[in-house]
Enzyme design. Structure first.
Site, PDB file in Angstrom:
ATOM      1  N   ASP A  37       0.964  -1.236   0.053  1.00  0.00           N
ATOM      2  CA  ASP A  37      -0.114  -0.008   0.111  1.00  0.00           C
ATOM      3  C   ASP A  37       0.843   1.243  -0.156  1.00  0.00           C
ATOM      4  OD1 ASP A  37      -1.879  -1.773   0.288  1.00  0.00           O
ATOM      5  OD2 ASP A  37      -2.606  -1.741   2.382  1.00  0.00           O
ATOM      6  N   GLU A  66     -10.950   0.855  -3.732  1.00  0.00           N
ATOM      7  CA  GLU A  66     -10.290   1.182  -2.182  1.00  0.00           C
ATOM      8  C   GLU A  66      -9.347   2.037  -3.378  1.00  0.00           C
ATOM      9  OE1 GLU A  66      -9.447  -2.287  -0.584  1.00  0.00           O
ATOM     10  OE2 GLU A  66      -8.291  -3.367  -2.218  1.00  0.00           O
TER      11      GLU A  66
END
Length: 503
Positions: A22, A179
């Site tokens: 991420d 997302e």
């Protein structure tokens, strides 16, 4: 030639190997800063610095004190800290993140120096969801966009929201898990970059654009702009991206991916890693080619950071930022001050099966590597471990007069091998090697545990299949962490070596 650069002039991709998922990146003048998710580990959110996008040095952890991050024993593995976004605005660094543990939620931190210290959290109780992003418009209005993908205006200094969140775009029709949103002003448009398809083999990156930060957003006709799904590319699960300009003002993308190994379905042992790939702009849309496994030497000057030391002798008063622990690390259980030049661990949980085990480790960053440590177990029991979670770990453990190799796979815990040893300190060793292809059921690697004798010879006690310490078996979002632990009493560690044997 820099340490990372290969003999042919190329650079390995991933640029930050191992369990560093991420990624979020920002540029400040000639400097680049990047952060990653840390899940159940403390300290949280590793912070990296680079001047060339290829060489990254960890300069700290943003959440390094209990007032910023509380992860109780009830926090499950792969819970905790999800998907930070790092930005620089109005002379300071802003970090927004979700803590999915009980009592967590979305939080915002600031710093004038990304190496720290970072502020205590500004809580955002009215910002729902995960994966929050920050962007400021020309009027200095702050927009927070979250997975879903919905958006709300906030006051980043107080956490106050203005109006309810509103849905602005949900990605491709039917695609799951929109997302990791990031919102940018580039040229005449606001671009909304998202991940979708789930963080497994279907992971991808899509983008839309609009004339205002609130939309409406027009999806790119070439979506997804990045995915390796349904290919045999060695890098898979590509997604969760962020855009940045290089020193020559060309555009690049950082994103997460994995390197599956072995047969079917393919097992990735190192977790989700941080990759880099070039971006072209065509008709106002970003265009990406196939992600290279090796990056060519860039057109801008290289800026290698300091070489990472193979050995940590625990001579510093505080552990290096690369060392992480499970959920917390109280000073009374982990110290380099009790016995100078040694790391001393005082046990709490009685094994790595327990959520409060006293463990200090570093991320495995290479497909083949060797780890060694000198332990004095005279006052307790402890050892050298490879951890994925409480139900998936291997370790070699020493107590007075005995060394044994333990395996925990799901509900099964087994003593694989044991051997008597002379009383006193002993060197524990782990060798991780890639498995040669041998049919569709071949695992990704082999983990060999043993001891080093006084004459430096290695005595192997057990070799274990690495597939059981992978996400494809265990589930979750993390990767392997290799380190030291105490199971009962007190264990002292004089040094720890980590040597890469491949990239």
């Amino acid at each position: 030639m820099s340490e990372k650069q290969r003999a042919d002039g190329a650079f390995p991709n991933p640029v930050i190997p191992g369990f560093h998922p991420d990624p979020s990146v920002c540029r400040v003048d000639d400097d680049y800063y990047l952060v990653c998710s840390s899940f159940e580990y403390f300290p949280g959110i590793p912070v990296f610095h680079s001047r060339d996008l290829l060489h990254w040095t960890q300069i700290g952890n943003a959440l390094d004190r209990p007032g910023q991050l509380r992860l109780t024993a009830a926090t499950p593995s792969s819970g905790g800290i999800y998907a930070p976004t790092l930005r620089h605005h109005d002379g300071r660094f802003w970090l927004i993140v979700t803590n999915v543990a009980q009592g967590g939620g979305n939080m915002l931190f600031t710093a004038t120096d990304p190496a720290g210290p970072w502020s205590d959290p500004v809580r955002l109780p009215d910002v729902p969801g995960i994966d929050p992003d920050l962007a400021w418009d020309q009027d200095n209005t702050c927009w927070c966009t979250v997975a879903g993908v919905s958006q709300v205006r906030i006051d980043p200094y107080t956490g106050q929201t203005f109006g309810p969140p509103r849905k602005v775009w949900s990605g491709a029709p039917g695609a799951k898990a929109p997302e990791a949103p990031h919102l940018y002003r580039i040229g005449d448009y606001w671009y909304l970059l998202i991940a979708e398809g789930g963080t497994e083999r279907g992971h991808s990156v899509s983008i839309a654009r609009g004339r205002t930060p609130a939309g409406p957003f027009e999806p790119c006709p070439g979506n997804p702009i990045l995915t390796h799904r349904s290919t045999d590319h060695p890098i898979q699960n590509t997604g969760h991206a962020d855009l940045v300009q290089a020193p020559d003002d060309s555009w690049w993308m950082v994103f997460l991916g994995v390197r599956p190994r072995g047969g079917t379905p393919g097992w990735h042992a190192l977790g989700r890693e941080t990759y880099l790939t070039p971006v072209d702009w065509v008709d106002g849309w970003p265009v990406l080619g196939e992600v290279p496994s090796e990056l060519p030497a860039p057109d801008w000057p290289l800026a290698p950071g300091p070489a990472e030391e193979v050995r940590d002798d625990f001579d510093l008063s505080e552990p290096h930022p690369r060392w992480i622990s499970v959920r917390d690390r109280p000073a009374e259980h982990c110290t380099t001050k009790e016995r100078p030049g040694w790391l001393t661990l005082h046990a709490r949980g009685d094994s790595l099966d327990e959520p409060d085990v006293v463990f200090v480790g570093r991320r495995q960053q290479h497909l083949a590597c060797q780890a060694r440590t000198l332990i004095d177990p005279a006052e307790g029991r402890g050892g050298l471990a490879v951890r994925l979670d409480e139900e998936h770990h291997y370790e070699i453990e020493a107590s007075e007069g005995e060394v044994r190799v333990l395996s925990r796979i799901g509900p099964l815990r087994t003593t694989v091998a044991s051997r008597s040893v002379p009383a006193g300190p002993v060197i524990l060793r782990l060798d991780i090697s890639e498995t040669p292809p041998n049919g569709p059921r071949t695992g990704p690697d082999l983990l060999t545990f043993g001891i080093e004798e006084p004459d430096d010879t290695f005595t192997a006690l057990a070799t274990l299949d690495g597939r059981y310490l992978t996400t494809e078996v265990a589930g979750g979002f993390t990767g392997r962490v290799i380190g030291m632990y105490a199971a009962t009493g007190t264990a002292h560690f004089d040094w720890f070596d980590y040597r890469p044997l491949t990239s």
